[in-house]
Design a protein around this motif. Structure first.
Motif, PDB file in Angstrom:
ATOM      1  N   GLN A 168       0.808  -1.208   0.000  1.00 49.31           N
ATOM      2  CA  GLN A 168       0.000   0.000   0.000  1.00 49.31           C
ATOM      3  C   GLN A 168       0.852   1.273   0.000  1.00 49.31           C
ATOM      4  N   ALA A 172       0.315   4.222  -2.548  1.00 49.46           N
ATOM      5  CA  ALA A 172      -0.189   5.509  -2.063  1.00 49.46           C
ATOM      6  C   ALA A 172       0.694   6.647  -2.535  1.00 49.46           C
ATOM      7  N   SER A 190      -7.570   5.035  -6.450  1.00 58.17           N
ATOM      8  CA  SER A 190      -7.534   4.438  -5.117  1.00 58.17           C
ATOM      9  C   SER A 190      -8.269   3.098  -5.105  1.00 58.17           C
ATOM     10  N   ALA A 193      -5.866   0.665  -6.521  1.00 56.47           N
ATOM     11  CA  ALA A 193      -4.865   0.316  -5.510  1.00 56.47           C
ATOM     12  C   ALA A 193      -5.421  -0.708  -4.533  1.00 56.47           C
ATOM     13  N   LEU A 194      -6.689  -0.507  -4.147  1.00 61.81           N
ATOM     14  CA  LEU A 194      -7.316  -1.449  -3.210  1.00 61.81           C
ATOM     15  C   LEU A 194      -7.413  -2.837  -3.852  1.00 61.81           C
ATOM     16  N   MET A 197      -4.109  -4.459  -3.741  1.00 62.73           N
ATOM     17  CA  MET A 197      -3.830  -4.964  -2.391  1.00 62.73           C
ATOM     18  C   MET A 197      -4.530  -6.293  -2.141  1.00 62.73           C
ATOM     19  N   ARG A 262      -3.143   7.419   1.170  1.00 65.17           N
ATOM     20  CA  ARG A 262      -3.296   6.167   1.903  1.00 65.17           C
ATOM     21  C   ARG A 262      -4.625   6.144   2.644  1.00 65.17           C
ATOM     22  N   ILE A 265      -7.279   5.294   0.170  1.00 61.44           N
ATOM     23  CA  ILE A 265      -7.400   3.863  -0.103  1.00 61.44           C
ATOM     24  C   ILE A 265      -8.098   3.187   1.076  1.00 61.44           C
ATOM     25  N   ASN A 266      -7.709   3.605   2.291  1.00 63.83           N
ATOM     26  CA  ASN A 266      -8.258   2.958   3.482  1.00 63.83           C
ATOM     27  C   ASN A 266      -9.740   3.223   3.686  1.00 63.83           C
ATOM     28  N   SER A 415      -5.411  -1.597   8.489  1.00 66.04           N
ATOM     29  CA  SER A 415      -5.536  -0.276   7.870  1.00 66.04           C
ATOM     30  C   SER A 415      -6.214   0.717   8.801  1.00 66.04           C
TER      31      SER A 415
END
Lengths: 579, 85
Positions: A168, A172, A190, A193-194, A197, A262, A265-266, A415
């Motif tokens: 991550q 990020a 984002s 990105a998730l 992950m 970040r 994403i979270n 997260s």
């Protein structure tokens, strides 16, 4: 007992509480006025003061307050059986948390959007402000220590979650760069990105090569670790050091380099997490296997410890910081406060309720539950792992294999914890700087000095106490202390609301009763823990915990005395509600 | 249905970007504040520490400055403070 029925009953009470009780509070006690010009309009500047749609504001408020705490607390507290935990979460949310979050929002809106710390000075006096600052300092210190330990614990228990979490960071940084330089939208990158992950999570769950399992590197659980420690202790030690280095870097970098993307994403993970849990509950339709009350809890009594074990999810002072810090400056109409404040607390309650259900439906039989929860220490140490496993069992209802689900759920919890950790280290740095200014110590105002103090003291707090599982397991002894400091903050917030209501000449019982309840539980719990567990004349003595417990006890007494003198003081001038 | 989905996505994005919009707006505002302060102190003649620090730019600017005054048709530096030739 069927788990869906239990969830439905809980949700029904939340709805009733919001529909009727919050309406009563809004109309009769806080007397919201739709025509009142809120700070968002009065001081509109496009930065802090921006009138915002109430649904958007609620979403922001909810994502700010919901984190790992409403998951961890309930997962420990089911130790006394599921009924006390469920009752405290449901009733605490309706009668304490809702009123508290809603109240801090209204008081702040009626006072130019100032934060609770500033209002303490205005409503009670200078001493109250310093007290407030110190309590927040203790709270963030506890948060840093506890959450660093929580993340390390998950990394050790679920090694497949390590790689996805660390992936991550470069993702990020890349998103932050792309968005900041090219002014792109954040949503799609984002989400990608998730997805990356979770893909890594799936791979890591399947292939052992991708699992960064320090315990295995040290030769399994009985292997020799570093400096003559055991393998597990060494793994904890390494992870905590790594985390502290990360937090140091993350909290001193400019926000958009790492933290902002970040965070972005979270934020999706809250939706993913709640979705997995509630949909999984519907599809698996599990039975509650845990006992209603656990009669074999001889080591630690549920009264008063239950009320500080579940802080977030029943009532939490931290919410007051959010609602009086940011939300109050963005409230479009005063009548929206009911939805944003009270319903925000309900959202947190919903999360806590499903964490309880995930744990109590996980074990095949009541005996298996009692075996896993055979002592309060075991409950504190293993509660989070039980939640992750319980949640992954619910996820199997959605067709996700259990090992992959466990990895994904542990990523979600990590997260949440990491976001909280970043925020609280930053907050601690600001407070240390502020105290440096207050007491004329200019060295403390330097970023790196303040951050170093914050990080080193947090690390020391995790590593020094001797836990039952050897070195590095001291972290979960701190959970009750985190709960107490959080409840103290809630207590002082409720006190401020009560003083405000009293000075307006209104009925202040609805905030005074929860406050008395909280202060009583906090005092009682701290007296028991400090004098019968941590003091030097007991077998399980611990100087560090004794010192912190004694400090918190002192603060609790101080708040109680301040509260009494403020509420009994006949000379405080009446306030004009429309000022 | 598709409209509803679009609305939902727009709402979701707005919720997520709210705190970040704030941070960026705050940074921009701080830059603006600084710039205004410099302009005003320049205009009213309040001495400010920036002049002292601009001395550090001297070695970096000297060549550019020299090219500039030559382009502008001045053989010698017009400013007494900067002696480049």
């Amino acid at each position: 007992m069927n788990a869906i029925a239990l969830a439905a009953i809980g949700l029904f009470i939340f709805v009733i509480g919001y529909r009727f009780y919050s309406k009563f509070v809004a109309e009769k006690i806080y007397r919201l006025d739709p025509n009142y010009v809120t700070p968002a309009h009065r001081f509109k500047d496009g930065v802090d003061f921006v009138p915002t749609n109430k649904f958007v504001l609620w979403g922001h408020h909810f994502t700010s307050v919901a984190g790992a705490a409403p998951i961890l607390g309930p997962a420990i507290a089911v130790y006394w059986g599921w009924l006390p935990a469920v009752l405290w979460v449901v009733l605490g949310t309706v009668f304490a948390a809702g009123v508290h979050d809603f109240g801090t929002l209204v008081v702040s809106v009626r006072n130019k959007g100032q934060s609770m710390g500033t209002l303490a000075n205005k409503l009670v006096g200078q001493r109250a402000k310093i007290l407030f600052l110190f309590i927040i300092l203790i709270l963030v210190l506890m948060v840093n220590a506890v959450f660093a330990w929580v993340i390390a614990n998950l990394f050790v228990t679920f090694p497949s979650s390590v790689l996805p979490v660390f992936i991550q960071i470069p993702l990020a940084i890349w998103i932050g760069h792309a968005v900041y330089k090219k002014n792109a939208k954040m949503l799609v990158p984002s989400l990608i990105a998730l997805a990356v992950m979770y893909l890594v999570a799936v791979l890591a769950a399947e292939y052992q090569v991708l699992q960064i399992d320090l315990v295995r590197y040290f030769g399994g659980e009985d292997g020799a670790g570093l400096f003559g420690l055991g393998a597990i202790s060494s793994a904890f030690f390494i992870w905590i050091i790594v985390l502290m280095i990360y937090v140091y870097i993350a909290s001193t970098l400019p926000v958009w380099k790492l933290l902002q993307p970040r965070d972005f994403i979270n934020s999706h993970q809250l939706v993913v997490g709640l979705g997995i849990l509630y949909l999984g509950l519907l599809f698996t339709n599990p039975e509650v296997t845990a006992p209603i009350t656990n009669p074999d809890t001889n080591d630690v009594s549920w009264f008063p410890l239950l009320f500080i074990t579940i802080a977030c999810g029943a009532i939490s002072g931290f919410h007051g910081l959010v609602s009086s810090g940011t939300s109050s400056k963005q409230l479009n109409k005063e009548t929206d406060a009911r939805f944003v404040g009270y319903f925000g607390a309900v959202g947190e309650g919903v999360l806590a309720l499903i964490s309880i259900i995930a744990v109590i439906t996980f074990f095949p039989t009541a005996d298996a539950f009692k075996e896993a929860y055979n002592s309060f220490g075991a409950a504190s140490g293993g509660g989070l792992g039980n939640f992750v496993q319980g949640a992954s069992q619910l996820a199997t209802g959605l067709g996700i294999p259990a090992d992959i689900a466990a990895t994904i759920v542990s990523i979600i919890v990590v997260s949440f914890a990491a976001t909280t950790l970043d925020t609280s280290v930053r907050l601690m740095r600001y407070i240390i700087s502020e105290l440096g200014t207050e007491y004329k110590v200019p060295a403390l105002e330097k970023t790196h000095v303040a951050t170093t103090i914050a990080v080193v003291s947090s690390a020391a707090l995790v590593l020094i106490p001797e836990g039952p599982n050897g070195f590095g397991s001291g972290g979960y002894l701190l959970w009750p202390l985190f709960g107490t400091s959080n409840q103290l903050l809630a207590g002082i917030n409720l006190l401020l609301i009560s003083v405000w209501l009293k000075r307006l000449g209104r009925n202040y019982l609805i905030t005074l009763i929860p406050m008395i309840f909280l202060m009583f539980m906090t005092l009682y719990a701290m007296i028991i823990q400090v004098f019968t567990q941590w003091a030097f004349w007991n077998e399980s003595s611990s100087t560090l915990l004794f010192v912190f417990g004694a400090i918190i006890l002192g603060f609790a007494l101080w708040i109680s005395i301040t509260a009494l003198s403020a509420l009994l003081n006949k000379n405080l001038p009446k306030l004009d509600p429309n000022e | 249905m598709i409209d509803k989905m679009k609305q939902l996505i727009a709402y979701y994005e707005e919720v997520l970007s709210m705190p970040h919009r704030q941070e960026i707006a705050r940074e921009l505002r701080n830059e603006d504040d600084l710039f205004l302060l410099l302009l005003y102190s320049e205009m009213i003649g309040i001495p400010n520490p920036v002049y002292y620090y601009t001395l550090e730019l001297y070695p970096h600017m000297i060549e550019k400055f020299h090219d500039w005054h030559l382009r502008m048709g001045m053989d010698k530096s017009p400013l007494s403070g900067i002696r480049c030739c």
